[in-house]
Design an enzyme around this catalytic site. Structure first.
Site, PDB file in Angstrom:
ATOM      1  N   ASP A   1       0.929  -1.171   0.097  1.00 15.05           N
ATOM      2  CA  ASP A   1       0.119  -0.034   0.026  1.00 15.05           C
ATOM      3  C   ASP A   1       0.922   1.066   0.060  1.00 15.05           C
ATOM      4  O   ASP A   1       1.792   1.008   0.337  1.00 15.05           O
ATOM      5  CB  ASP A   1      -0.783   0.069   1.564  1.00 15.05           C
ATOM      6  CG  ASP A   1      -1.874   1.266   1.206  1.00 15.05           C
ATOM      7  OD1 ASP A   1      -2.470   1.707   0.182  1.00 15.05           O
ATOM      8  OD2 ASP A   1      -1.789   1.815   2.602  1.00 15.05           O
TER       9      ASP A   1
ATOM     10  N   ASP B   1      -0.162   5.048   0.897  1.00 15.05           N
ATOM     11  CA  ASP B   1      -0.274   6.011   2.149  1.00 15.05           C
ATOM     12  C   ASP B   1      -0.233   5.173   3.596  1.00 15.05           C
ATOM     13  O   ASP B   1      -0.974   4.466   3.701  1.00 15.05           O
ATOM     14  CB  ASP B   1      -1.537   6.626   1.994  1.00 15.05           C
ATOM     15  CG  ASP B   1      -1.861   7.513   0.731  1.00 15.05           C
ATOM     16  OD1 ASP B   1      -0.870   8.216   0.518  1.00 15.05           O
ATOM     17  OD2 ASP B   1      -2.801   7.293  -0.090  1.00 15.05           O
TER      18      ASP B   1
ATOM     19  N   GLY C   1      -8.098   3.551   3.153  1.00 16.81           N
ATOM     20  CA  GLY C   1      -7.772   2.506   2.327  1.00 16.81           C
ATOM     21  C   GLY C   1      -8.961   2.470   1.222  1.00 16.81           C
ATOM     22  O   GLY C   1      -8.650   1.775   0.116  1.00 16.81           O
TER      23      GLY C   1
ATOM     24  N   ARG D   1     -11.947   7.055  -3.218  1.00 14.92           N
ATOM     25  CA  ARG D   1     -12.284   8.275  -2.652  1.00 14.92           C
ATOM     26  C   ARG D   1     -13.776   8.210  -2.597  1.00 14.92           C
ATOM     27  O   ARG D   1     -14.426   8.709  -1.426  1.00 14.92           O
ATOM     28  CB  ARG D   1     -12.019   9.518  -3.390  1.00 14.92           C
ATOM     29  CG  ARG D   1     -12.279  10.839  -2.829  1.00 14.92           C
ATOM     30  CD  ARG D   1     -11.553  11.947  -3.778  1.00 14.92           C
ATOM     31  NE  ARG D   1     -10.368  11.632  -4.386  1.00 14.92           N
ATOM     32  CZ  ARG D   1     -10.073  12.021  -5.598  1.00 14.92           C
ATOM     33  NH1 ARG D   1     -10.954  12.534  -6.559  1.00 14.92           N
ATOM     34  NH2 ARG D   1      -8.812  11.677  -5.872  1.00 14.92           N
TER      35      ARG D   1
ATOM     36  N   ASN E   1      -3.226   9.770  -7.116  1.00 12.19           N
ATOM     37  CA  ASN E   1      -2.208  10.712  -6.921  1.00 12.19           C
ATOM     38  C   ASN E   1      -0.845   9.641  -6.825  1.00 12.19           C
ATOM     39  O   ASN E   1      -0.037  10.142  -6.662  1.00 12.19           O
ATOM     40  CB  ASN E   1      -2.121  11.677  -5.883  1.00 12.19           C
ATOM     41  CG  ASN E   1      -3.454  12.595  -6.163  1.00 12.19           C
ATOM     42  OD1 ASN E   1      -3.854  13.179  -7.353  1.00 12.19           O
ATOM     43  ND2 ASN E   1      -4.208  12.706  -5.101  1.00 12.19           N
TER      44      ASN E   1
ATOM     45  N   ASP F   1      -1.601  -0.686   6.082  1.00 10.16           N
ATOM     46  CA  ASP F   1      -1.974   0.198   7.232  1.00 10.16           C
ATOM     47  C   ASP F   1      -3.142   0.170   7.642  1.00 10.16           C
ATOM     48  O   ASP F   1      -3.663   0.330   8.647  1.00 10.16           O
ATOM     49  CB  ASP F   1      -1.151   1.353   7.388  1.00 10.16           C
ATOM     50  CG  ASP F   1      -1.815   2.374   6.628  1.00 10.16           C
ATOM     51  OD1 ASP F   1      -1.999   1.998   5.410  1.00 10.16           O
ATOM     52  OD2 ASP F   1      -1.952   3.539   7.066  1.00 10.16           O
TER      53      ASP F   1
END
Length: 253
Positions: free
Chosen positions: A23, A25, A70, A73, A150, A206
């Site tokens: 992952d 972020d 996770g 959006r 992004n 995470d």
């Protein structure tokens, strides 16, 4: 040819693992807290307009972990608002940030996020970058799997794009019509692009939604990265092992 035996043991992985799926972020980059702040600002602005100054603010820890972290959006918008009994029209992907639609709220969050990244920059977790380099040196395949549209720009900003052979992010998922986490489809796509079976891949996440995706996709090993003190929740959602930083697994000294 993939190296085996002590090389994988030193990385803290079963010797059946042939690929690592990371992952972005909160695992590769220190952007999870920035996402949480952007979500809070966007949701609070929406709730203030809808309910007045007495609105109940968005909790950037508990509600972020439960409903947003996770997820793609728009799914994050739907999930959180549903928890508050709010049902918004979908709108369209180009809705302005002040439009009371799912896409409008999501676009407000993204605009806030990009501004925070532009003004504050992006940092990578050094332990993760060293671990990814060690995994590649051991002959393992590597991919980044993120719901973020992004993702590529963020990886480039920290000089990490070349560490990953495959990128399945929000852009790719939309192109392929892949449902996001907690569904396992994006991780399965990454494994497929790398030419390995799910049982031969380790997932590094995470987010609780990422844990759910790793377990439901029957991946060979699921590592939970605990940056915010939710180790028990990560285990409850399917982590085989929980670490505070990937350097704890070894191979990244």
């Amino acid at each position: 040819m993939t190296k085996q035996g002590p090389h994988l043991t030193e990385l803290g992985l079963p010797d059946t693992v042939r690929a690592c799926l990371f992952d972005l972020d909160g695992v590769i980059t220190k952007t999870a807290v920035v996402h949480a702040a952007a979500w809070k600002e966007a949701f609070d602005a929406f709730l203030r307009v809808r309910e007045g100054d007495g609105f109940r603010p968005f909790d950037p820890v508990a509600e972020y972990d439960e409903y947003v972290d996770g997820r793609p959006r728009a799914d994050g918008v739907r999930s959180f608002l549903a928890s508050r009994g709010i049902d918004l029209p979908e709108g369209s992907p180009d809705d302005p940030p002040d439009r009371p639609t799912v896409h409008g709220v999501g676009n407000h969050k993204n605009a806030l996020l990009l501004e925070k990244i532009r003004t504050g920059g992006v940092e990578a977790y050094d332990g993760t970058l060293r671990y990814v380099a060690a995994a590649r040196a051991a002959g393992l395949r590597t991919a980044v799997v993120s719901s973020s549209a992004n993702c590529r720009d963020v990886l480039r900003s920290v000089g990490a794009e070349s560490l990953f052979e495959v990128r399945i992010d929000g852009v790719v998922a939309a192109e392929r019509k892949l449902p996001g986490k907690p569904r396992p489809d994006t991780f399965l796509a990454a494994a497929g692009d790398l030419g390995v079976e799910p049982a031969q891949a380790a997932v590094f996440e995470d987010a609780l939604a990422g844990m759910d995706a790793g377990r439901s996709g029957h991946f060979g090993y699921v590592v939970g990265v605990d940056r915010v003190g939710q180790a028990d929740a990560l285990r409850a959602h399917g982590a085989d092992r929980v670490v505070g930083d990937l350097a704890e697994l070894g191979g990244a000294a």
